[in-house]
Design an enzyme around this catalytic site. Sequence first.
Site, PDB file in Angstrom:
ATOM      1  N   HIS A 142       7.475   3.510  13.276  1.00 43.69           N
ATOM      2  CA  HIS A 142       7.161   4.123  11.985  1.00 43.69           C
ATOM      3  C   HIS A 142       8.312   4.907  11.378  1.00 43.69           C
ATOM      4  CE1 HIS A 142       3.165   2.739  12.736  1.00 43.69           C
ATOM      5  NE2 HIS A 142       2.709   3.279  11.622  1.00 43.69           N
TER       6      HIS A 142
ATOM      7  N   HIS B  51       8.747   3.848   7.797  1.00 45.73           N
ATOM      8  CA  HIS B  51       8.526   4.766   6.670  1.00 45.73           C
ATOM      9  C   HIS B  51       9.771   4.864   5.805  1.00 45.73           C
ATOM     10  CE1 HIS B  51       4.968   7.096   8.635  1.00 45.73           C
ATOM     11  NE2 HIS B  51       4.557   6.068   7.923  1.00 45.73           N
TER      12      HIS B  51
ATOM     13  N   ARG C  64      -0.182  11.645  21.049  1.00 46.93           N
ATOM     14  CA  ARG C  64      -0.549  10.833  19.887  1.00 46.93           C
ATOM     15  C   ARG C  64       0.687  10.393  19.103  1.00 46.93           C
ATOM     16  NH1 ARG C  64      -5.827  11.347  15.925  1.00 46.93           N
ATOM     17  NH2 ARG C  64      -5.309   9.527  14.668  1.00 46.93           N
TER      18      ARG C  64
ATOM     19  N   LYS D  27      -7.748  10.352  11.363  1.00 48.47           N
ATOM     20  CA  LYS D  27      -6.760  10.848  10.389  1.00 48.47           C
ATOM     21  C   LYS D  27      -7.220  10.416   9.001  1.00 48.47           C
ATOM     22  CE  LYS D  27      -2.410  11.202  12.923  1.00 48.47           C
ATOM     23  NZ  LYS D  27      -1.051  10.660  13.106  1.00 48.47           N
TER      24      LYS D  27
ATOM     25  N   LYS E 222      -6.289   2.750  21.352  1.00 46.77           N
ATOM     26  CA  LYS E 222      -6.067   3.839  20.384  1.00 46.77           C
ATOM     27  C   LYS E 222      -7.007   5.008  20.690  1.00 46.77           C
ATOM     28  CE  LYS E 222      -5.443   5.637  15.936  1.00 46.77           C
ATOM     29  NZ  LYS E 222      -5.163   5.550  14.534  1.00 46.77           N
TER      30      LYS E 222
ATOM     31  N   ARG F 209     -17.867  21.228   2.658  1.00 44.92           N
ATOM     32  CA  ARG F 209     -17.184  21.552   3.930  1.00 44.92           C
ATOM     33  C   ARG F 209     -17.445  20.509   5.030  1.00 44.92           C
ATOM     34  NH1 ARG F 209     -18.374  26.963   2.326  1.00 44.92           N
ATOM     35  NH2 ARG F 209     -16.456  27.858   1.538  1.00 44.92           N
TER      36      ARG F 209
ATOM     37  N   GLU G 138       0.811  -3.835  13.376  1.00 46.35           N
ATOM     38  CA  GLU G 138       0.293  -2.596  13.977  1.00 46.35           C
ATOM     39  C   GLU G 138      -0.285  -2.888  15.371  1.00 46.35           C
ATOM     40  OE1 GLU G 138       0.669   0.478  13.060  1.00 46.35           O
ATOM     41  OE2 GLU G 138       0.654   0.674  10.883  1.00 46.35           O
TER      42      GLU G 138
ATOM     43  N   GLU H 130      -2.627  15.488  17.491  1.00 45.43           N
ATOM     44  CA  GLU H 130      -1.193  15.213  17.587  1.00 45.43           C
ATOM     45  C   GLU H 130      -0.419  16.517  17.747  1.00 45.43           C
ATOM     46  OE1 GLU H 130       0.043  12.001  14.989  1.00 45.43           O
ATOM     47  OE2 GLU H 130       2.085  12.716  15.012  1.00 45.43           O
TER      48      GLU H 130
ATOM     49  N   HIS I 252       2.449  -1.707   4.334  1.00 42.53           N
ATOM     50  CA  HIS I 252       2.774  -0.725   5.375  1.00 42.53           C
ATOM     51  C   HIS I 252       3.039  -1.412   6.730  1.00 42.53           C
ATOM     52  CE1 HIS I 252       2.646   2.855   7.840  1.00 42.53           C
ATOM     53  NE2 HIS I 252       1.656   2.329   8.535  1.00 42.53           N
TER      54      HIS I 252
ATOM     55  N   ASN J  89       3.364   6.466  16.584  1.00 43.06           N
ATOM     56  CA  ASN J  89       4.337   6.322  15.493  1.00 43.06           C
ATOM     57  C   ASN J  89       5.492   5.401  15.864  1.00 43.06           C
ATOM     58  OD1 ASN J  89       3.038   8.020  13.640  1.00 43.06           O
ATOM     59  ND2 ASN J  89       3.833   9.837  14.681  1.00 43.06           N
TER      60      ASN J  89
HETATM   61  P1  NAD Z   1      -5.353  -1.595   1.787  1.00 42.35           P
HETATM   62  O1  NAD Z   1      -6.455  -0.676   2.054  1.00 42.35           O
HETATM   63  O2  NAD Z   1      -4.527  -1.379   0.572  1.00 42.35           O
HETATM   64  O3  NAD Z   1      -5.912  -3.079   1.783  1.00 42.35           O
HETATM   65  C1  NAD Z   1      -5.025  -4.142   1.566  1.00 42.35           C
HETATM   66  C2  NAD Z   1      -5.527  -5.103   0.481  1.00 42.35           C
HETATM   67  O4  NAD Z   1      -6.528  -5.937   1.042  1.00 42.35           O
HETATM   68  C3  NAD Z   1      -6.159  -4.429  -0.711  1.00 42.35           C
HETATM   69  O5  NAD Z   1      -5.797  -5.126  -1.874  1.00 42.35           O
HETATM   70  C4  NAD Z   1      -7.659  -4.590  -0.453  1.00 42.35           C
HETATM   71  O6  NAD Z   1      -8.432  -4.596  -1.628  1.00 42.35           O
HETATM   72  C5  NAD Z   1      -7.690  -5.931   0.204  1.00 42.35           C
HETATM   73  N1  NAD Z   1      -8.808  -6.178   1.115  1.00 42.35           N
HETATM   74  C6  NAD Z   1      -9.356  -5.327   1.998  1.00 42.35           C
HETATM   75  N2  NAD Z   1     -10.250  -5.968   2.739  1.00 42.35           N
HETATM   76  C7  NAD Z   1     -10.295  -7.247   2.313  1.00 42.35           C
HETATM   77  C8  NAD Z   1     -11.021  -8.383   2.711  1.00 42.35           C
HETATM   78  N3  NAD Z   1     -11.830  -8.370   3.757  1.00 42.35           N
HETATM   79  N4  NAD Z   1     -10.820  -9.532   2.020  1.00 42.35           N
HETATM   80  C9  NAD Z   1      -9.933  -9.577   0.994  1.00 42.35           C
HETATM   81  N5  NAD Z   1      -9.194  -8.549   0.597  1.00 42.35           N
HETATM   82  C10 NAD Z   1      -9.377  -7.395   1.251  1.00 42.35           C
HETATM   83  O7  NAD Z   1      -4.298  -1.614   3.010  1.00 42.35           O
HETATM   84  P2  NAD Z   1      -4.458  -1.403   4.590  1.00 42.35           P
HETATM   85  O8  NAD Z   1      -3.286  -2.086   5.166  1.00 42.35           O
HETATM   86  O9  NAD Z   1      -5.799  -1.722   5.076  1.00 42.35           O
HETATM   87  O10 NAD Z   1      -4.272   0.170   4.767  1.00 42.35           O
HETATM   88  C11 NAD Z   1      -3.055   0.802   4.447  1.00 42.35           C
HETATM   89  C12 NAD Z   1      -3.325   2.279   4.353  1.00 42.35           C
HETATM   90  O11 NAD Z   1      -3.781   2.752   5.610  1.00 42.35           O
HETATM   91  C13 NAD Z   1      -2.099   3.096   3.999  1.00 42.35           C
HETATM   92  O12 NAD Z   1      -2.455   4.045   3.024  1.00 42.35           O
HETATM   93  C14 NAD Z   1      -1.741   3.801   5.303  1.00 42.35           C
HETATM   94  O13 NAD Z   1      -1.110   5.046   5.075  1.00 42.35           O
HETATM   95  C15 NAD Z   1      -3.102   3.968   5.921  1.00 42.35           C
HETATM   96  N6  NAD Z   1      -3.092   4.120   7.381  1.00 42.35           N
HETATM   97  C16 NAD Z   1      -3.826   5.141   7.903  1.00 42.35           C
HETATM   98  C17 NAD Z   1      -3.894   5.311   9.273  1.00 42.35           C
HETATM   99  C18 NAD Z   1      -4.763   6.391   9.840  1.00 42.35           C
HETATM  100  O14 NAD Z   1      -4.675   6.636  11.053  1.00 42.35           O
HETATM  101  N7  NAD Z   1      -5.607   7.011   9.042  1.00 42.35           N
HETATM  102  C19 NAD Z   1      -3.209   4.425  10.128  1.00 42.35           C
HETATM  103  C20 NAD Z   1      -2.466   3.388   9.568  1.00 42.35           C
HETATM  104  C21 NAD Z   1      -2.416   3.237   8.178  1.00 42.35           C
HETATM  105  N1  GLY Z   2      -1.804   5.709  13.004  1.00 42.54           N
HETATM  106  C1  GLY Z   2      -1.294   6.797  13.777  1.00 42.54           C
HETATM  107  C2  GLY Z   2      -2.355   7.707  14.291  1.00 42.54           C
HETATM  108  O1  GLY Z   2      -3.511   7.480  14.086  1.00 42.54           O
HETATM  109  O2  GLY Z   2      -2.027   8.701  14.877  1.00 42.54           O
END
Ligand code: NAD
Ligand code: GLY
Length: 392
Positions: free
Chosen positions: A276, A280, A269, A155, A249, A133, A197, A259, A293, A273
Site C-alpha cells: 500500500h 497509495h 494490523r 474500518k 483478515k 452515536r 488485495e 492498528e 485501488h 498495508n
Molecule cells: P467501488 O466501491 O468503487 O466499486 C467498484 C465499482 O464496481 C463501482 O462502479 C460499483 O458500482 C461497481 N460494482 C459494485 N458491485 C458490483 C457488482 N456486483 N456488479 C457490477 N458492478 C458492481 O470499489 P471497491 O474496489 O469495492 O472499493 C474501493 C474502496 O474501498 C476505496 O474507497 C478504498 O479506500 C476502500 N477500502 C476500504 C478498506 C477498509 O478496510 N475499510 C479496505 C480496502 C479498501
Molecule cells: N485494509 C486494511 C485494514 O483493514 O486494516
Amino acid sequence: MVTDTNKPATNVTVKTRANAASYDIAIGCGLVAAAGAWAARVLPGTPGRAAIISNRKVFGLYGGAVKKGLENAGFEPHVHLIGDGERFKSLRTLESTLGFLSGSKLTRTDSVIALGGGVVGDLAGFAASIYLRGISFLQIPTTLLSMIDSSVGGKTGVNSSFGKNLIGSFYQPHGVLIDTATLATLPAREVTAGFCEAIKQGAIGGRPLLDRTSAILEKLEGDRLKVRLDDYAFSASFSAFLAAQVSFKARIVAGDERESTGKTDARSRKVLNFGHTFGHALEKATNYRYFRHGEAVGHGIRFAAALSKNLELLGQNDVELLNDVVRRAGGLPAVDKIDPGEIFATLQYDKKMINDSLQWVLLERIGKPVIFPHAKIPRAALAASFKQIISG
Ligand code: NAD
Ligand code: GLY
C-alpha cells in the site's frame, strides 16, 4: 441475477477484539435472496427500519431482492442511493446520508445496511457509527475487494480535502453477507483489483493462503467469474477461498483491532498495508483517476517484493512467485509513463506515518512481513525497485 440457493454456502464466524464482540460472515452463492431472514437473525432486537445504502448500478442489480427479503422478514426498508465512484465517498455524501437517516426517522433500535463495494461500505459504515452515536450496521459487499477486505474489520470513513480515508472510525458491523453470485456482473478490472488485495493477504499470510489464491486464478484461466460461478465445483472452491481470505483478515483484526501505533510485529494490523505504501503513492500521483485501488496495490506488491530483495531481506524465488501471481490476476494499467520523482515525492506524507516517520511493510519470506522504516531505505534502492517493476 443468479439466486441458486442449492449452491454451496460456507459460514465463517469472525471474532473481533479478543471475543468481546463477534459477528457472523456468511459466504455462499445466492444468499442475497435470504438477506431479510439473515438480517433478522444477526441484528439485535426485533426487525425495525432498515436504511439500505447503495448506488444506482448495484441497487438495480441486487437491491430488489434485498428489499423484498427485508420486507418479508418484517423490516421497513428505506433506500438511499449515493453516486458511483470514489469521489462520492465524501463529507458531502456523508451529510446527505445522515440527513436521509434522520428524515427516515431511524432510531437507535434501527439499522443501516451497506449494499455495494468498498465506497458504499466505508461511507455507510461511517454514517452508522456517528448517527445517534452509533446504530446497528450490516455489510452486503458486492465487489471481490469489499468481500475479502473492506467489509471485514470495521474500518469506515470518507475522503476529504485533507486526504483519502483520513476521516473515519473503527466500527464493526453486526454481520457480513457475502453472495458470490453478485460477482457475475462485476467488470473485469474490478475482479483483477480484488484479486490483487487477495494476493496481498496471501503474501503476508503465508504459502497456504497464497497458493489457494493462485490456484483459483489458475482455475479461472482467463474466464470471467460469471462463467465459472455456474460450475458447482468451482463455486464451492471459490467460497472456500473467500472463507480462507476472510478468516485470515479476521485473525489479524482480532489481535490488533485499532492498528495500535506501537505494535510492529508480524501480526500487527499494519501488515495489511503490504503493497500500500507504493500503491497509495501511485494513486496520489495520478490524482486517484488512473488506477483502481486494487490495481495500484498490485503494482505495490511487486514494488515491495523488489525492494525487499534489494534490501537483502527476500529471496529471488519469492519475488518471482509474487510477480507471477500478480500477473495471473490480470493486466494492470502501465506505470512506465509516470514520473518516479512525483511518486516518491508523495511518500513525504502518508497516513501510515508514525512519529513523522513512514513505515514500509516488507517481506522476509512469504508469510513473514516486517515493518521497515523509510529513513533506513537508500534512495538508490527505491529507484532500482521502480526500474525492476517497469522492466519485468
Ligand atoms: P467501488 O466501491 O468503487 O466499486 C467498484 C465499482 O464496481 C463501482 O462502479 C460499483 O458500482 C461497481 N460494482 C459494485 N458491485 C458490483 C457488482 N456486483 N456488479 C457490477 N458492478 C458492481 O470499489 P471497491 O474496489 O469495492 O472499493 C474501493 C474502496 O474501498 C476505496 O474507497 C478504498 O479506500 C476502500 N477500502 C476500504 C478498506 C477498509 O478496510 N475499510 C479496505 C480496502 C479498501
Ligand atoms: N485494509 C486494511 C485494514 O483493514 O486494516
